[in-house]
Design a protein around this motif. Structure first.
Motif, PDB file in Angstrom:
ATOM      1  N   ARG A   1       0.857  -1.199   0.000  1.00  0.00           N
ATOM      2  CA  ARG A   1       0.000   0.000   0.000  1.00  0.00           C
ATOM      3  C   ARG A   1       0.890   1.246   0.000  1.00  0.00           C
ATOM      4  O   ARG A   1       1.227   1.785   1.041  1.00  0.00           O
ATOM      5  CB  ARG A   1      -0.924  -0.028   1.218  1.00  0.00           C
ATOM      6  N   GLY A   2       1.261   1.679  -1.196  1.00  0.00           N
ATOM      7  CA  GLY A   2       2.206   2.780  -1.331  1.00  0.00           C
ATOM      8  C   GLY A   2       3.607   2.224  -1.409  1.00  0.00           C
ATOM      9  O   GLY A   2       4.314   2.177  -0.406  1.00  0.00           O
ATOM     10  N   SER A   3       4.022   1.786  -2.589  1.00  0.00           N
ATOM     11  CA  SER A   3       5.311   1.101  -2.680  1.00  0.00           C
ATOM     12  C   SER A   3       6.466   1.999  -2.251  1.00  0.00           C
ATOM     13  O   SER A   3       7.497   1.517  -1.802  1.00  0.00           O
ATOM     14  CB  SER A   3       5.547   0.604  -4.109  1.00  0.00           C
ATOM     15  N   ILE A   4       6.282   3.315  -2.341  1.00  0.00           N
ATOM     16  CA  ILE A   4       7.317   4.235  -1.881  1.00  0.00           C
ATOM     17  C   ILE A   4       6.838   5.064  -0.697  1.00  0.00           C
ATOM     18  O   ILE A   4       7.522   5.137   0.327  1.00  0.00           O
ATOM     19  CB  ILE A   4       7.771   5.159  -3.030  1.00  0.00           C
ATOM     20  N   ILE A   5       5.650   5.671  -0.805  1.00  0.00           N
ATOM     21  CA  ILE A   5       5.169   6.582   0.244  1.00  0.00           C
ATOM     22  C   ILE A   5       3.722   6.277   0.577  1.00  0.00           C
ATOM     23  O   ILE A   5       2.901   6.075  -0.319  1.00  0.00           O
ATOM     24  CB  ILE A   5       5.284   8.052  -0.208  1.00  0.00           C
ATOM     25  N   ASN A   6       3.395   6.272   1.875  1.00  0.00           N
ATOM     26  CA  ASN A   6       2.016   6.259   2.333  1.00  0.00           C
ATOM     27  C   ASN A   6       1.798   7.514   3.153  1.00  0.00           C
ATOM     28  O   ASN A   6       2.497   7.758   4.148  1.00  0.00           O
ATOM     29  CB  ASN A   6       1.709   5.017   3.161  1.00  0.00           C
TER      30      ASN A   6
ATOM     31  N   ASN B   1       0.037  -4.811  -4.905  1.00  0.00           N
ATOM     32  CA  ASN B   1      -1.390  -4.824  -5.190  1.00  0.00           C
ATOM     33  C   ASN B   1      -1.679  -3.645  -6.112  1.00  0.00           C
ATOM     34  O   ASN B   1      -1.521  -2.489  -5.718  1.00  0.00           O
ATOM     35  CB  ASN B   1      -2.203  -4.717  -3.904  1.00  0.00           C
ATOM     36  N   TYR B   2      -2.080  -3.924  -7.337  1.00  0.00           N
ATOM     37  CA  TYR B   2      -2.212  -2.876  -8.356  1.00  0.00           C
ATOM     38  C   TYR B   2      -3.123  -1.742  -7.897  1.00  0.00           C
ATOM     39  O   TYR B   2      -2.813  -0.572  -8.054  1.00  0.00           O
ATOM     40  CB  TYR B   2      -2.743  -3.491  -9.649  1.00  0.00           C
ATOM     41  N   PHE B   3      -4.279  -2.070  -7.307  1.00  0.00           N
ATOM     42  CA  PHE B   3      -5.259  -1.034  -6.979  1.00  0.00           C
ATOM     43  C   PHE B   3      -4.931  -0.319  -5.676  1.00  0.00           C
ATOM     44  O   PHE B   3      -5.289   0.835  -5.494  1.00  0.00           O
ATOM     45  CB  PHE B   3      -6.659  -1.644  -6.912  1.00  0.00           C
ATOM     46  N   LEU B   4      -4.246  -0.974  -4.755  1.00  0.00           N
ATOM     47  CA  LEU B   4      -3.956  -0.342  -3.478  1.00  0.00           C
ATOM     48  C   LEU B   4      -2.589   0.327  -3.449  1.00  0.00           C
ATOM     49  O   LEU B   4      -2.397   1.352  -2.830  1.00  0.00           O
ATOM     50  CB  LEU B   4      -4.030  -1.378  -2.344  1.00  0.00           C
ATOM     51  N   SER B   5      -1.633  -0.251  -4.125  1.00  0.00           N
ATOM     52  CA  SER B   5      -0.266   0.189  -3.908  1.00  0.00           C
ATOM     53  C   SER B   5       0.074   1.443  -4.689  1.00  0.00           C
ATOM     54  O   SER B   5       0.069   2.523  -4.153  1.00  0.00           O
ATOM     55  CB  SER B   5       0.708  -0.930  -4.230  1.00  0.00           C
ATOM     56  N   THR B   6       0.305   1.322  -6.016  1.00  0.00           N
ATOM     57  CA  THR B   6       0.926   2.385  -6.803  1.00  0.00           C
ATOM     58  C   THR B   6       2.206   2.819  -6.073  1.00  0.00           C
ATOM     59  O   THR B   6       2.722   2.115  -5.223  1.00  0.00           O
ATOM     60  CB  THR B   6      -0.050   3.553  -7.032  1.00  0.00           C
ATOM     61  N   ILE B   7       2.739   3.980  -6.385  1.00  0.00           N
ATOM     62  CA  ILE B   7       3.961   4.383  -5.697  1.00  0.00           C
ATOM     63  C   ILE B   7       3.672   5.291  -4.504  1.00  0.00           C
ATOM     64  O   ILE B   7       4.398   5.285  -3.520  1.00  0.00           O
ATOM     65  CB  ILE B   7       4.959   5.049  -6.653  1.00  0.00           C
ATOM     66  N   ILE B   8       2.599   6.089  -4.615  1.00  0.00           N
ATOM     67  CA  ILE B   8       2.212   6.953  -3.497  1.00  0.00           C
ATOM     68  C   ILE B   8       0.739   6.722  -3.206  1.00  0.00           C
ATOM     69  O   ILE B   8      -0.102   6.821  -4.094  1.00  0.00           O
ATOM     70  CB  ILE B   8       2.453   8.437  -3.814  1.00  0.00           C
ATOM     71  N   TYR B   9       0.430   6.405  -1.971  1.00  0.00           N
ATOM     72  CA  TYR B   9      -0.957   6.230  -1.546  1.00  0.00           C
ATOM     73  C   TYR B   9      -1.255   7.345  -0.553  1.00  0.00           C
ATOM     74  O   TYR B   9      -0.613   7.453   0.492  1.00  0.00           O
ATOM     75  CB  TYR B   9      -1.162   4.862  -0.892  1.00  0.00           C
TER      76      TYR B   9
END
Length: 374
Positions: free
Chosen positions: A282-287, A307-315
């Protein structure tokens, strides 16, 4: 200027021995010698160095006239165990550094000694400077360095192979300045959901600055490298701004949220940093949660979205995020997951794709989505 002042003070103190002048006491520790002095007796001069840090602290506490006395603790090269080389003090103002300026041979090894599961340096209501120290191989039930209600300056230190519950560095209601330091292969125990390699907790009164550091291959539940949270219930006007700048985040992993950073209710400036190969569901780099973040002149490469829909790079959730003059590689199919937030992006190398839930997003001056999922 700060380093030059320290070098001058060190030089004067060595020439004069352990001198109590202008409010500064210099005490020298050499673990390679076995000097004889009475228990709690005088030590710390070039001719009669203290055998360990505990003896140095005992001597300093006995001769220091008041709580405003400054301790200049100089450490000779060697591998320090944690049996009698720890510090647990209130209202201590101290600098801790190698006696040889620029040395990288003052090493605290957590695998040596009897207190490896305790905090090594713990300070309350203190102003502390730690420079040029190496910390390796700790298995701590707490943290390695802890500051509460104080100010701490860390420069040119290395933290490697440390397993802890609260992070290698734990700051509670303290101001932190961390420079030119490297954090490699450190692990925060997965039962600790509110700690990372650097854990920062404030009530809107404090800030941290991280500059010219490296975070490589660290693991935590939330925030693979840094976890920062405001714990105050009431908000304040113009809270202190924390800063992360000129820093590399590479290969860090969060099994929960924020592969490199987890930021909760903290205003943060992120500038001129490089993020590569960080991972989280959930936010591969930043949450980012209920916070304000301004990102400028930073680079984002090869984050892994579990997780494609939850993660991305910034959540981002209930936050304000501004991204300007930054670089993104094309491995990211989705850059930002915007949940009940405002996101503004401009002057970046790519037109960033967003997933929006009740968001206001403005990309290069054009409103992209508002109020409905996309």
């Amino acid at each position: 200027m700060y380093r030059l002042l320290i070098k001058i003070l060190v030089f004067i103190s060595i020439i004069c021995g352990a001198v109590n002048s202008i409010g500064i006491t210099t005490v020298i520790v050499d673990i390679n010698k076995n000097n004889y002095y009475p228990k709690y007796g005088k030590c710390g001069t070039p001719d009669l160095t203290c055998n360990n840090i505990q003896d140095a602290i005992y001597y300093f506490n006995r001769i220091s006239p008041n709580t405003y006395q400054q301790l200049n603790l100089l450490l000779n090269d060697g591998v320090y165990n944690n049996t009698n080389n720890f510090i647990d003090n209130k209202k201590l103002n101290a600098t801790i550094s190698p006696i040889t300026f620029g040395s990288v041979n003052v090493v605290f090894d957590g695998s040596k000694g009897t207190k490896s599961q305790d905090t090594l340096f713990s300070f309350t209501d203190s102003t502390i400077s730690i420079t040029g120290i190496q910390f390796v191989n700790f298995q701590s039930k707490s943290s390695i360095i802890k500051s509460e209600s104080g100010d701490i300056y860390i420069d040119q230190c290395n933290f490697k192979y440390i397993s802890s519950k609260d992070g290698s560095i734990y700051l509670k209601n303290s101001n932190g300045l961390i420079l030119n330091s490297i954090f490699t292969s450190n692990v925060v125990q997965q039962t600790s959901d509110s700690a990372s390699v650097i854990s920062f907790f404030t009530n809107y009164k404090n800030k941290f600055t991280i500059s010219k550091c490296q975070f490589n291959d660290n693991i935590a539940l939330n925030g693979g490298a840094i976890y920062a949270k405001n714990t105050a219930i009431l908000t304040v006007d113009n809270p202190p701004l924390s800063t992360i700048q000129n820093t590399l985040f590479n290969g860090n992993v969060a099994t929960g949220m924020g592969g490199a950073l987890y930021i909760d209710n903290i205003p943060l400036i992120v500038t001129s940093n490089v993020f590569t190969n960080n991972t989280s569901p959930r936010g591969s780099i930043i949450n980012l949660n209920n916070a304000l973040m301004n990102i400028t002149s930073s680079s984002f490469f090869s984050g892994t979205s579990l997780n494609y829909f939850l993660s991305t790079i910034i959540y981002t959730t209930k936050s304000i995020l501004n991204i300007d003059k930054s670089t993104f590689d094309r491995s990211f199919s989705v850059a930002i997951n915007c949940d009940s937030s405002t996101v503004v992006t401009q002057n970046n190398n790519l037109s960033l794709r967003l997933i929006c839930y009740n968001c206001v997003s403005i990309i290069e001056g054009v409103q992209d989505c508002k109020g409905v999922p996309k």
